[in-house]
Every structure is written in C-alpha cells, then in structure tokens.
Write a protein that holds these residues in place. Structure first.
Motif, PDB file in Angstrom:
ATOM      1  N   UNK A  12     -19.153 -24.113 -31.995  1.00  0.00           N
ATOM      2  CA  UNK A  12     -18.884 -22.364 -31.915  1.00  0.00           C
ATOM      3  C   UNK A  12     -18.488 -22.320 -30.765  1.00  0.00           C
ATOM      4  N   UNK A  13     -17.601 -21.067 -30.462  1.00  0.00           N
ATOM      5  CA  UNK A  13     -16.929 -20.866 -29.504  1.00  0.00           C
ATOM      6  C   UNK A  13     -17.114 -19.303 -29.363  1.00  0.00           C
ATOM      7  N   UNK A  38     -15.207 -16.603 -31.699  1.00  0.00           N
ATOM      8  CA  UNK A  38     -13.864 -16.340 -31.782  1.00  0.00           C
ATOM      9  C   UNK A  38     -13.644 -18.121 -32.778  1.00  0.00           C
ATOM     10  N   UNK A  39     -15.126 -18.836 -32.889  1.00  0.00           N
ATOM     11  CA  UNK A  39     -14.640 -19.955 -33.806  1.00  0.00           C
ATOM     12  C   UNK A  39     -15.518 -20.905 -34.330  1.00  0.00           C
ATOM     13  N   UNK A  95     -18.670 -18.700 -24.338  1.00  0.00           N
ATOM     14  CA  UNK A  95     -19.784 -19.709 -24.451  1.00  0.00           C
ATOM     15  C   UNK A  95     -19.248 -20.574 -25.371  1.00  0.00           C
ATOM     16  N   UNK A  96     -19.578 -22.335 -25.093  1.00  0.00           N
ATOM     17  CA  UNK A  96     -19.350 -23.535 -26.138  1.00  0.00           C
ATOM     18  C   UNK A  96     -20.713 -23.703 -26.488  1.00  0.00           C
ATOM     19  N   UNK A 177      -7.804 -16.957 -31.561  1.00  0.00           N
ATOM     20  CA  UNK A 177      -8.580 -17.318 -32.663  1.00  0.00           C
ATOM     21  C   UNK A 177      -8.083 -18.265 -33.143  1.00  0.00           C
ATOM     22  N   UNK A 178      -6.433 -18.029 -33.096  1.00  0.00           N
ATOM     23  CA  UNK A 178      -5.255 -18.790 -34.388  1.00  0.00           C
ATOM     24  C   UNK A 178      -5.417 -19.974 -33.128  1.00  0.00           C
TER      25      UNK A 178
END
Length: 654
Positions: A12-13, A38-39, A95-96, A177-178
């Motif tokens: 996740x991001x 975001x992801x 953050x990742x 996001x895309x």
C-alpha cells in the motif's frame, strides 16, 4: 515436505495528510481514513474496506508509537513469527508499506501423530482433518533487501512519471492514484522474493570487468556531445554497467540504467533451421510491447519453419507407399479448417491443379497454404521474406506439380506476403525506414503468370511480373530511440523535470545519454552522434573479444579447477559493484554483515557456519566495502584475513 517460498501479502501507498475530495456522509466514520490511501493491492483478489483500513491503521500506529519513544528514529521494520512488515517514506508525507510472509514448510499436526492408519479410517467421518501447521524460516527474508527493493520500485516510478508530490500538485489526486495503480500493480506481482534476493543485485549495478578501458573510450565519445555534464552518457553490456565520468558526477540514480537494461532484447537462441525456411525480420519498436513483439516473431518463425520443413523434407521420407489423405489431421496443419476427407477429385481440387491420387501433392500444398495463412494472422509489424527459389525447388523435387504451376504458387506466396506485411509509415524519428525489406515485383522480369492455374482465393493478388530474384533481407541501419523520463536535481529530489533520453542498441550493447535541456538537434548533429556511437560500440566489441581470447589462452591447473572458488563483491563509493566472476549469494550472513557495518559503524564482521564451515566476511574500507565468501575447508582466520587483504589490494591497483 516441500518448502514454500516467501510471498508478498499486500502493498500500500498512503499519505496521512490528504483530505477527502467529495462530501462525506454523516454515518461514514472511515471516509477520512480511506482518503489517505492512494494505492492498495493484496494477494487476495478482493479485500474488504474494513480489513484494508485495519492493516494501514496498524502501520500508522506503529510509526506513531516509535516516534513517541525516539523522535530521531523512524520505525522501519516490524518482525513477527510469520511475517515481516516494512515501512518506507520515500518523500515527505508519503509512505510505502509492504507485508511479506516468510518462507514456510508444512509439518504434521501434533494431534495426528499418535493415530495409525486404521484409526484414521475409523475417525475419518467423525472428526475433521486437522489444519496444516507450518514452520517459518526466519532468515528467508532480509530487512535491507526489502527496503532496497521498495526504494528501487519508487525510483522506477519517479523516472517514468515523476515524484509523488509533483504528480499530485500538477495533475491531482485522481491522476496520481491511476498512475500508481497502473505501475505498482504489475510491479508488485512480478516481485519474486526468492529469485530477486541476490546479494549482488541488492548492492547495486555491476561494473564491467573492463570498465577502466571502456570508460576511457566512453569519455572520448562524451566530449563530442553538447553539454556532456547534462548528458551523462553511460554504456550497458548486460548485466554489466560502465558509467562515464560525467555520469558519476551527476545526480542520476540507478533506475535509469536499469530501465535501459529492461529494454535490451535477450540474445537470440540458436535453433536448427532448414535451408528452405523463410527469414523474418522484426524492426526495433519504441513502445513497451517490444518483448511481446519479439515473442510474436519467434512464434511465427517456428510455425512457418515447421510448415516449410514439412513441405521440403518430411514428406520425402514417406515415399509412395502411404496415403496421407487417409490420416485424420486433428487441426495441426489446418488451423481450424478441419481435415479433408479422401475420395474422388472434386471440382475445387481440379481447379487448384491438384492431382487425384497424389498424396505428396495434396499434403505439400496444404502445408504451404497453412504457412501463408499463418503469416496473414499478424499485423504490419513483421516483415516476411519468402525464398521463392528454395520453395520451388522443394516442391518440384518431390513431383508436386509441373514447374510453371509450382513457380506461380511460390510467387503467389511472395506477392501475398508483400501485400499483407507492408508496414505503415512510422512517425518522424521513431523507427527506421524498413520498406525496402518488403518483397516487391522485379520490373525486369517478363515472365507471365496464368491466373487460371491458381486458386481463386489467391489469383486476385498476383502481379503480371512476379519477382525473379529474392530481395535482400539485411536489417535497416540502427537509429536512436527516444523516451521521455523525469530527472530531479541533486539538491531537490522531488522537483522532477521531463527530459529526453536517447539510446542506441547493437548486439547486446547499449549507449544512452540525456538530450541537453532546451536544445534542438538537426539531422546533421544526429548523424554525427550516431557515427560516434557506432564507432564507440565497435571499439567496445573489439575490447571484449580480445579479452575473451586472452581468457581462453589462460592455463588452469587441476588444483584451480577442483578447488572451490572464493567469491567476493566490492561496493564502490559511487554505488556500483565489482564482483568476482559468477558471483551469486543469498546468504543471510552477508546481509547481517552489511547491516552491522552500515548502521552499527563496525569495521569488519567475520562469521562462520557450522555445517559446511564457510567463512562470510564484511569489511568497511576507506573508499569501499568488501563482502567475501570463502568455502575452502580447514581455512583459519589468518588465511581469511590474508585473502581479504589481497582482494582489497588488487582493487586499489585498478
């Protein structure tokens, strides 16, 4: 029992400072938390919103708790019995977070150990089978490797799209996001945690063994480029890398050479090809589907060769004692048309000029027609050259048809291929002109073709003047490929700007450099640069070939051949590595040694395994760090130290 490799559970991001962009319902308490994401991707195909928020909420809580205890240190890793959690902040506010499951081995449940075979059969319908219990391998995943791989993925995204902050500020949250979805979904599930955990790849790009000599030639070429400090040229010879002195002074990261490495096609595989097989040339392509185009070409070449080989050689061995028309071809050479039944000659068969009772004629005709139909399945990216003379000789040698009829059919194949595979005009500067590769009619030929002797489906495409000589199939001269990338200055890594990347590939060698900012290249400038790059690649090829000859002349004693080889790798101050030939290692001792000398300021770390009794050494020097594996038996600590000192001395003498 078999060991299951480590696997990614979810990635996740998120950004905790983001706010919802749409109105929030009164009963939706988790809308603000969801706006931070975001992801997100997980091993399960579908994950509920509550589970997603719990996983990300746990990561936020761990980071905040560690910040309360030690504000100067950031929470980076969390260990559990079965998992590893990694948190990385590549940009302020972003953050990742990745969660990885350790490698595991299934073992027998304690509840089923005391039961015998008969007891198991009796209790089979009464008690459910016990759940599988796993033993997790703690050393199968290293924290430093996980962090470096996540950071490498971020650098690749920034190179192709720009930094997170720049995309968010210019295009908005929805566009960010895309782009994250398109890039990291593919990136995450291509991540093989077991195969990609090689210690050498983890440290950085590998320098070529002849990097000193190649770098001199590369610097000489760089002097011919306008603004060489901004161009920062470098050379790639997979899997090795040679930077110029201008590259080492620039702010470029390793993601740029890694991107070019992914676009260099693999070396061609040597396979048997019959002399009558057609040749297929695939021109260079500029989009991301180049590996797929290469696979398309290989598939076409293999299938066409099989059909032509069947025409030229397979049916010769059958003789006249077998009637192949009685064979039931289950779609192998029919491509969905179905098998033809044997019987008396039909009007269609007579119109095609096939002889009733001649199995070789019918089979050879079907094989050649199948090859033509297979070629028609592909688009204008492929250029086919059909050797008409060889096809004519192959068909006439087995008595397929009279000479005029066989020649007209082979000419028909060439004409149909020319019609179907004429490429569309490429964009300016994108691809070389390959129109001369397409077979065309020879105006000097005066041979006429009788359309009535050809199949109705093919007669409309026959020219009155078929080619008498096959055209040459030499590839077009190479040209520069261009690709837009985003580069950030050293002082502000988040302020990315779009630049143009130019690179040229020839026989597993590539030279790349950045176009100067606000500079326009004329055709004469590009032609001179192309000539300089071609001369550079020729010099490098000569250096590599000469080095291979010298290595082949080196004599090896029986002791050197049978004795286990010591392996070492040196990481330089520029972030590149120089390793011994064939260095591969996934040892956790080397990862632990790297962590001790980088985070604990240790000077050297010696460790020895109990099983095979191998030595693992890590030492921090003035301008480099050395990692070494010694697998010889009965080696003392003094011998290990002497070997390590010899490696460092030879590196400084380079």
């Amino acid at each position: 029992m078999s060991k299951l490799p480590p696997a990614l559970l979810y990635l996740t991001i998120y950004n905790p400072t983001l706010k919802p962009t749409a109105p929030i319902a009164d009963d939706d308490e988790d809308a603000e938390e969801q706006a931070h994401i975001l992801f997100y991707t997980a091993r399960e195909r579908a994950v509920s919103r509550d589970r997603m928020l719990r996983q990300i909420g746990l990561a936020k809580a761990l980071i905040n708790f560690a910040d309360m205890l030690a504000p100067e240190d950031v929470c980076e890793n969390v260990h559990s019995q079965s998992r590893r959690m990694v948190m990385l902040s590549p940009e302020p506010g972003f953050w990742m977070h990745a969660c990885v499951e350790l490698a595991k081995s299934p073992r027998q449940s304690p509840s089923s150990k005391g039961k015998k075979g008969k007891d198991k059969d009796k209790d089979k319908g009464k008690e459910p089978e016990p759940e599988v219990v796993y033993d997790y391998h703690d050393g199968s995943v290293q924290d430093e490797y996980l962090r470096s791989h996540l950071l490498r993925g971020y650098e690749q995204f920034k190179l192709l799209h720009g930094s997170f902050a720049s995309v968010l500020g210019t295009l908005g949250q929805q566009a960010l996001e895309l782009q994250l979805e398109r890039f990291f979904t593919v990136w995450a599930w291509r991540w093989d945690l077991e195969e990609d955990s090689d210690f050498g790849k983890h440290l950085g790009l590998s320098l070529h063994p002849l990097h000193r000599a190649i770098q001199d030639a590369l610097d000489k070429f760089a002097s011919q480029i306008p603004q060489p400090s901004e161009a920062a040229p470098f050379l790639l010879a997979p899997p090795h890398f040679v930077p110029s002195t201008f590259y080492t002074r620039s702010s470029l990261v390793s993601s740029l050479p890694l991107f070019i490495l992914s676009r260099i096609p693999p070396p061609p595989q040597l396979t048997f090809a019959p002399p009558n097989a057609p040749q297929i040339y695939v021109p260079p392509h500029e989009d991301d589907t180049k590996p797929m185009v290469d696979r398309f070409a290989n598939t076409t070449m293999t299938a066409t060769r099989d059909a032509m080989e069947a025409t030229g050689s397979a049916f010769v061995a059958l003789g006249n004692s077998m009637d192949v028309r009685k064979w039931n071809w289950p779609g192998y050479l029919t491509f969905g048309k179905g098998a033809r039944k044997s019987g008396p000659a039909s009007p269609e068969k007579t119109e095609r000029g096939l002889h009733d009772g001649d199995p070789e004629t019918d089979a050879a005709y079907r094989a050649a027609e199948s090859a033509t139909e297979l070629a028609h399945r592909f688009d204008g990216e492929l250029h086919v050259r059909i050797d008409t003379e060889s096809l004519h000789d192959a068909m006439s040698s087995i008595g397929v048809a009279p000479r005029s009829r066989a020649a007209s059919f082979s000419d028909d194949l060439a004409a149909r291929s020319a019609e179907r595979f004429t490429p569309s005009p490429p964009p300016d500067g994108a691809l070389p002109d390959a129109s001369h590769l397409t077979p065309s009619a020879d105006p000097s030929s005066s041979a006429a073709v009788d359309p009535d002797a050809l199949p109705p489906s093919l007669s409309h495409s026959i020219s009155s003047q078929p080619p008498s000589q096959p055209p040459s199939c030499s590839p077009p001269p190479p040209t520069f490929f261009t690709y837009p990338v985003f580069i950030a200055p050293r002082e502000d890594p988040q302020r990315t700007a779009r630049r143009q990347l130019l690179y040229l590939v020839r026989e597993q060698l590539a030279v790349a450099f950045l176009a100067p900012v606000n500079a326009e290249h004329s055709d004469e400038d590009l032609a001179s640069l192309h000539a300089a790059v071609a001369a550079l690649l020729t010099d490098v090829q000569d250096l590599i070939a000469e080095n291979k000859v010298n290595e082949s002349l080196e004599l090896y004693s029986a002791t050197k051949i049978l004795q286990p080889k010591d392996k070492h790798i040196i990481i330089t101050e520029n972030g590149t590595t120089l390793a011994s030939p064939g260095f591969t290692s996934r040892s956790e001792h080397l990862y632990n040694g790297e962590q001790l000398i980088t985070e604990m300021d240790a000077l050297e770390v010696f460790s020895r395994t109990q099983g095979p009794q191998h030595w693992h050494i890590a030492r921090r020097e003035r301008a480099c760090s050395v990692y070494m594996e010694i697998s010889r038996k009965e080696t003392s600590l003094t011998d290990v130290d002497n070997e390590l000192a010899g490696v460092v001395r030879r590196f400084r003498e380079l």
